[in-house]
Design a protein around this motif. Structure first.
Motif, PDB file in Angstrom:
ATOM      1  N   ASP A   1      -5.472  14.088  28.428  1.00  0.00           N
ATOM      2  CA  ASP A   1      -4.371  13.565  27.623  1.00  0.00           C
ATOM      3  C   ASP A   1      -3.905  14.638  26.634  1.00  0.00           C
ATOM      4  O   ASP A   1      -4.534  15.683  26.476  1.00  0.00           O
ATOM      5  CB  ASP A   1      -4.750  12.257  26.932  1.00  0.00           C
ATOM      6  CG  ASP A   1      -5.891  12.384  25.935  1.00  0.00           C
ATOM      7  OD1 ASP A   1      -6.068  13.458  25.323  1.00  0.00           O
ATOM      8  OD2 ASP A   1      -6.598  11.382  25.735  1.00  0.00           O
ATOM      9  N   ASP A   2      -2.784  14.382  25.978  1.00  0.00           N
ATOM     10  CA  ASP A   2      -2.189  15.368  25.076  1.00  0.00           C
ATOM     11  C   ASP A   2      -3.112  15.752  23.930  1.00  0.00           C
ATOM     12  O   ASP A   2      -3.166  16.920  23.533  1.00  0.00           O
ATOM     13  CB  ASP A   2      -0.860  14.855  24.513  1.00  0.00           C
ATOM     14  CG  ASP A   2       0.259  14.918  25.535  1.00  0.00           C
ATOM     15  OD1 ASP A   2       0.509  16.013  26.067  1.00  0.00           O
ATOM     16  OD2 ASP A   2       0.889  13.870  25.794  1.00  0.00           O
ATOM     17  N   GLU A   3      -3.838  14.780  23.399  1.00  0.00           N
ATOM     18  CA  GLU A   3      -4.720  15.062  22.268  1.00  0.00           C
ATOM     19  C   GLU A   3      -5.870  15.980  22.680  1.00  0.00           C
ATOM     20  O   GLU A   3      -6.197  16.936  21.971  1.00  0.00           O
ATOM     21  CB  GLU A   3      -5.258  13.757  21.661  1.00  0.00           C
ATOM     22  CG  GLU A   3      -4.194  12.918  20.975  1.00  0.00           C
ATOM     23  CD  GLU A   3      -3.340  12.100  21.946  1.00  0.00           C
ATOM     24  OE1 GLU A   3      -3.732  11.919  23.126  1.00  0.00           O
ATOM     25  OE2 GLU A   3      -2.246  11.664  21.528  1.00  0.00           O
ATOM     26  N   LEU A   4      -6.481  15.697  23.824  1.00  0.00           N
ATOM     27  CA  LEU A   4      -7.563  16.562  24.299  1.00  0.00           C
ATOM     28  C   LEU A   4      -7.025  17.939  24.669  1.00  0.00           C
ATOM     29  O   LEU A   4      -7.668  18.954  24.398  1.00  0.00           O
ATOM     30  CB  LEU A   4      -8.309  15.934  25.479  1.00  0.00           C
ATOM     31  CG  LEU A   4      -9.452  16.768  26.068  1.00  0.00           C
ATOM     32  CD1 LEU A   4     -10.446  17.217  24.995  1.00  0.00           C
ATOM     33  CD2 LEU A   4     -10.159  15.998  27.167  1.00  0.00           C
ATOM     34  N   PHE A   5      -5.835  17.993  25.249  1.00  0.00           N
ATOM     35  CA  PHE A   5      -5.230  19.287  25.570  1.00  0.00           C
ATOM     36  C   PHE A   5      -5.096  20.130  24.299  1.00  0.00           C
ATOM     37  O   PHE A   5      -5.462  21.304  24.288  1.00  0.00           O
ATOM     38  CB  PHE A   5      -3.855  19.103  26.226  1.00  0.00           C
ATOM     39  CG  PHE A   5      -3.225  20.393  26.663  1.00  0.00           C
ATOM     40  CD1 PHE A   5      -3.410  20.873  27.953  1.00  0.00           C
ATOM     41  CD2 PHE A   5      -2.444  21.140  25.784  1.00  0.00           C
ATOM     42  CE1 PHE A   5      -2.845  22.072  28.361  1.00  0.00           C
ATOM     43  CE2 PHE A   5      -1.871  22.337  26.182  1.00  0.00           C
ATOM     44  CZ  PHE A   5      -2.061  22.809  27.474  1.00  0.00           C
ATOM     45  N   ASP A   6      -4.584  19.512  23.235  1.00  0.00           N
ATOM     46  CA  ASP A   6      -4.418  20.242  21.967  1.00  0.00           C
ATOM     47  C   ASP A   6      -5.749  20.768  21.450  1.00  0.00           C
ATOM     48  O   ASP A   6      -5.848  21.928  21.035  1.00  0.00           O
ATOM     49  CB  ASP A   6      -3.781  19.350  20.899  1.00  0.00           C
ATOM     50  CG  ASP A   6      -2.318  19.052  21.169  1.00  0.00           C
ATOM     51  OD1 ASP A   6      -1.664  19.820  21.903  1.00  0.00           O
ATOM     52  OD2 ASP A   6      -1.829  18.032  20.620  1.00  0.00           O
ATOM     53  N   ARG A   7      -6.780  19.926  21.476  1.00  0.00           N
ATOM     54  CA  ARG A   7      -8.098  20.351  20.987  1.00  0.00           C
ATOM     55  C   ARG A   7      -8.690  21.445  21.880  1.00  0.00           C
ATOM     56  O   ARG A   7      -9.235  22.435  21.389  1.00  0.00           O
ATOM     57  CB  ARG A   7      -9.047  19.153  20.890  1.00  0.00           C
ATOM     58  CG  ARG A   7      -8.655  18.150  19.815  1.00  0.00           C
ATOM     59  CD  ARG A   7      -9.714  17.096  19.562  1.00  0.00           C
ATOM     60  NE  ARG A   7     -10.119  16.336  20.728  1.00  0.00           N
ATOM     61  CZ  ARG A   7      -9.524  15.230  21.174  1.00  0.00           C
ATOM     62  NH1 ARG A   7      -8.448  14.747  20.557  1.00  0.00           N
ATOM     63  NH2 ARG A   7      -9.998  14.587  22.228  1.00  0.00           N
ATOM     64  N   ALA A   8      -8.591  21.268  23.205  1.00  0.00           N
ATOM     65  CA  ALA A   8      -9.140  22.263  24.135  1.00  0.00           C
ATOM     66  C   ALA A   8      -8.389  23.580  24.017  1.00  0.00           C
ATOM     67  O   ALA A   8      -9.009  24.649  24.005  1.00  0.00           O
ATOM     68  CB  ALA A   8      -9.077  21.730  25.574  1.00  0.00           C
ATOM     69  N   TYR A   9      -7.075  23.519  23.908  1.00  0.00           N
ATOM     70  CA  TYR A   9      -6.295  24.750  23.783  1.00  0.00           C
ATOM     71  C   TYR A   9      -6.657  25.479  22.489  1.00  0.00           C
ATOM     72  O   TYR A   9      -6.808  26.705  22.482  1.00  0.00           O
ATOM     73  CB  TYR A   9      -4.795  24.456  23.847  1.00  0.00           C
ATOM     74  CG  TYR A   9      -3.968  25.708  23.852  1.00  0.00           C
ATOM     75  CD1 TYR A   9      -4.015  26.578  24.929  1.00  0.00           C
ATOM     76  CD2 TYR A   9      -3.159  26.035  22.771  1.00  0.00           C
ATOM     77  CE1 TYR A   9      -3.273  27.756  24.938  1.00  0.00           C
ATOM     78  CE2 TYR A   9      -2.413  27.201  22.768  1.00  0.00           C
ATOM     79  CZ  TYR A   9      -2.471  28.049  23.859  1.00  0.00           C
ATOM     80  OH  TYR A   9      -1.742  29.215  23.851  1.00  0.00           O
ATOM     81  N   SER A  10      -6.845  24.729  21.422  1.00  0.00           N
ATOM     82  CA  SER A  10      -7.269  25.339  20.156  1.00  0.00           C
ATOM     83  C   SER A  10      -8.620  26.027  20.313  1.00  0.00           C
ATOM     84  O   SER A  10      -8.837  27.127  19.787  1.00  0.00           O
ATOM     85  CB  SER A  10      -7.334  24.265  19.068  1.00  0.00           C
ATOM     86  OG  SER A  10      -7.749  24.817  17.852  1.00  0.00           O
TER      87      SER A  10
END
Length: 116
Positions: free
Chosen positions: A59-68
């Motif tokens: 999901d978008d939230e996990l993508f943001d955390r993983a990308y960070s």
């Protein structure tokens, strides 16, 4: 089973990156479990590892955390599988995506929308 040069390092990488749960490990395997119950097993086969491609729909939230995390860890990443757009993500297929290599050299893709 995902072939690894260091099964513990690979399991830790995926566990920390995509927030997977540690699972009981046995024999030659270090295991993690994804949110939907899928188990990934990492092992060190006695052969030369051939690069594989693994894609994870997040999901978008996990993508943001993983990308960070990728940025914080200094992991080289690309917006495309041809590795011509370094240090970026893509917005193809109505979502976002990023490509990078795991510790064993496998090509990993995180996407927020499935391909149609």
């Amino acid at each position: 089973m995902i072939a690894s040069t260091d099964r513990h390092e690979s399991a830790r990488f995926y566990r920390d990156l995509i927030e997977a749960a540690e699972a009981a490990s046995w024999g030659p395997f270090s295991n993690i479990t994804l949110d939907d119950g899928v188990m990934l097993q990492f092992a060190e086969p006695p052969v030369t590892i051939q690069m594989q491609h693994y894609a994870f729909l997040v999901d978008d939230e996990l993508f943001d955390r993983a990308y960070s995390r990728l940025i914080d860890w200094g992991v080289t990443h690309w917006a495309d599988p041809q590795m011509t757009r370094p240090g970026d993500t893509n917005t193809e297929h109505g979502g976002r995506g990023v490509y990078f290599k795991d510790p064993a050299g496998h090509a990993i893709e995180l996407i927020t929308q499935p391909y149609l």
